[in-house]
Write a protein that holds these residues in place. Sequence first.
Motif, PDB file in Angstrom:
ATOM      1  N   GLY A   1       0.809  -1.207   0.000  1.00 51.17           N
ATOM      2  CA  GLY A   1       0.000   0.000   0.000  1.00 51.17           C
ATOM      3  C   GLY A   1       0.844   1.259   0.000  1.00 51.17           C
ATOM      4  N   PHE A   2       0.198   2.370  -0.348  1.00 46.73           N
ATOM      5  CA  PHE A   2       0.848   3.674  -0.236  1.00 46.73           C
ATOM      6  C   PHE A   2      -0.200   4.759  -0.130  1.00 46.73           C
ATOM      7  CE2 PHE A   2       0.700   2.849  -4.830  1.00 46.73           C
ATOM      8  CZ  PHE A   2       0.240   4.038  -5.372  1.00 46.73           C
ATOM      9  N   VAL A   3       0.226   5.873   0.454  1.00 51.27           N
ATOM     10  CA  VAL A   3      -0.635   7.029   0.625  1.00 51.27           C
ATOM     11  C   VAL A   3       0.205   8.275   0.388  1.00 51.27           C
ATOM     12  CG1 VAL A   3      -0.272   7.105   3.136  1.00 51.27           C
ATOM     13  CG2 VAL A   3      -2.291   8.188   2.160  1.00 51.27           C
ATOM     14  N   SER A   4      -0.380   9.257  -0.317  1.00 51.72           N
ATOM     15  CA  SER A   4       0.352  10.495  -0.562  1.00 51.72           C
ATOM     16  C   SER A   4      -0.608  11.670  -0.592  1.00 51.72           C
ATOM     17  CB  SER A   4       1.121  10.422  -1.882  1.00 51.72           C
ATOM     18  OG  SER A   4       0.234  10.389  -2.988  1.00 51.72           O
ATOM     19  N   GLY A   5      -0.064  12.834  -0.287  1.00 52.84           N
ATOM     20  CA  GLY A   5      -0.882  14.022  -0.343  1.00 52.84           C
ATOM     21  C   GLY A   5      -0.119  15.262   0.060  1.00 52.84           C
ATOM     22  N   ASN A   6      -0.755  16.388  -0.173  1.00 53.90           N
ATOM     23  CA  ASN A   6      -0.197  17.682   0.168  1.00 53.90           C
ATOM     24  C   ASN A   6      -0.860  18.163   1.454  1.00 53.90           C
ATOM     25  OD1 ASN A   6       0.199  20.539   0.348  1.00 53.90           O
ATOM     26  ND2 ASN A   6       0.848  20.513  -1.798  1.00 53.90           N
ATOM     27  N   VAL A   7      -0.125  18.141   2.540  1.00 51.36           N
ATOM     28  CA  VAL A   7      -0.668  18.498   3.843  1.00 51.36           C
ATOM     29  C   VAL A   7      -1.085  19.972   3.867  1.00 51.36           C
ATOM     30  CG1 VAL A   7      -0.133  18.689   6.310  1.00 51.36           C
ATOM     31  CG2 VAL A   7       0.587  16.657   5.030  1.00 51.36           C
ATOM     32  N   ASN A   8      -0.274  20.856   3.296  1.00 47.82           N
ATOM     33  CA  ASN A   8      -0.616  22.286   3.296  1.00 47.82           C
ATOM     34  C   ASN A   8      -1.933  22.561   2.580  1.00 47.82           C
ATOM     35  OD1 ASN A   8       1.587  23.139   4.812  1.00 47.82           O
ATOM     36  ND2 ASN A   8       2.878  23.241   2.997  1.00 47.82           N
ATOM     37  N   GLU A   9      -2.193  21.812   1.506  1.00 46.43           N
ATOM     38  CA  GLU A   9      -3.442  21.979   0.761  1.00 46.43           C
ATOM     39  C   GLU A   9      -4.565  21.103   1.320  1.00 46.43           C
ATOM     40  OE1 GLU A   9      -2.593  21.310  -3.370  1.00 46.43           O
ATOM     41  OE2 GLU A   9      -1.193  23.002  -3.473  1.00 46.43           O
ATOM     42  N   GLN A  10      -4.243  20.298   2.356  1.00 46.48           N
ATOM     43  CA  GLN A  10      -5.207  19.404   2.996  1.00 46.48           C
ATOM     44  C   GLN A  10      -5.777  18.387   2.015  1.00 46.48           C
ATOM     45  OE1 GLN A  10      -7.317  22.109   6.256  1.00 46.48           O
ATOM     46  NE2 GLN A  10      -7.492  22.958   4.193  1.00 46.48           N
ATOM     47  N   LYS A  11      -4.964  18.000   1.017  1.00 46.58           N
ATOM     48  CA  LYS A  11      -5.460  17.191  -0.091  1.00 46.58           C
ATOM     49  C   LYS A  11      -4.766  15.832  -0.144  1.00 46.58           C
ATOM     50  CE  LYS A  11      -6.037  17.203  -5.074  1.00 46.58           C
ATOM     51  NZ  LYS A  11      -4.906  16.864  -5.914  1.00 46.58           N
ATOM     52  N   LEU A  12      -5.574  14.805   0.004  1.00 47.19           N
ATOM     53  CA  LEU A  12      -5.105  13.435  -0.179  1.00 47.19           C
ATOM     54  C   LEU A  12      -5.058  13.166  -1.675  1.00 47.19           C
ATOM     55  CD1 LEU A  12      -4.516  10.614   1.145  1.00 47.19           C
ATOM     56  CD2 LEU A  12      -6.960  10.165   0.860  1.00 47.19           C
TER      57      LEU A  12
END
Length: 162
Positions: free
Chosen positions: A78-89
Amino acid sequence: MIKNDYKIYDFNLDFHAELLLLAKKAWHFTYSNIMKPDVLNERLNDWYSEQNHKGISENVKNGKYFFKVVFLNKQMVGFVSGNVNEQKLDRLYIDPDEIGKGLGALLLQMFIDELIKVNKKTCLLYCDKNNSIGIKFYKKKGFVIVEEDEEDYKMVKNIEVF
């Protein structure tokens, strides 16, 4: 039931080939009856190119992007990624063989925990309208559809910070 044997790492280019294989497996499982094979493979090769991953890897190293990969018995599951500053998964993928075992919830919670660390109040994502597995999962986890376009639903979850 979540396994205690998961090994979690920050993404780096050493994981590129395994990530591409997992993405292909997940996409074929989810979209093979919906998307033409040439379109599916073109998107995969574009989104998961080594060139694309070079930039992502640098942003992970610099703390500008959240990207975790999960291994079980030396295999990426599995993997998960996103932009924390933009609150976007951006992406949350699991090996189809791991569906229903809690890995998706673990990955989602890892991203939400990062949002909580920086006092963000919502998490947003875009989910393909044809991804019935993803839509069902995100709704179960408290996401609601707030917008839609031709291909995707925009989904949002309010985060409770204690």
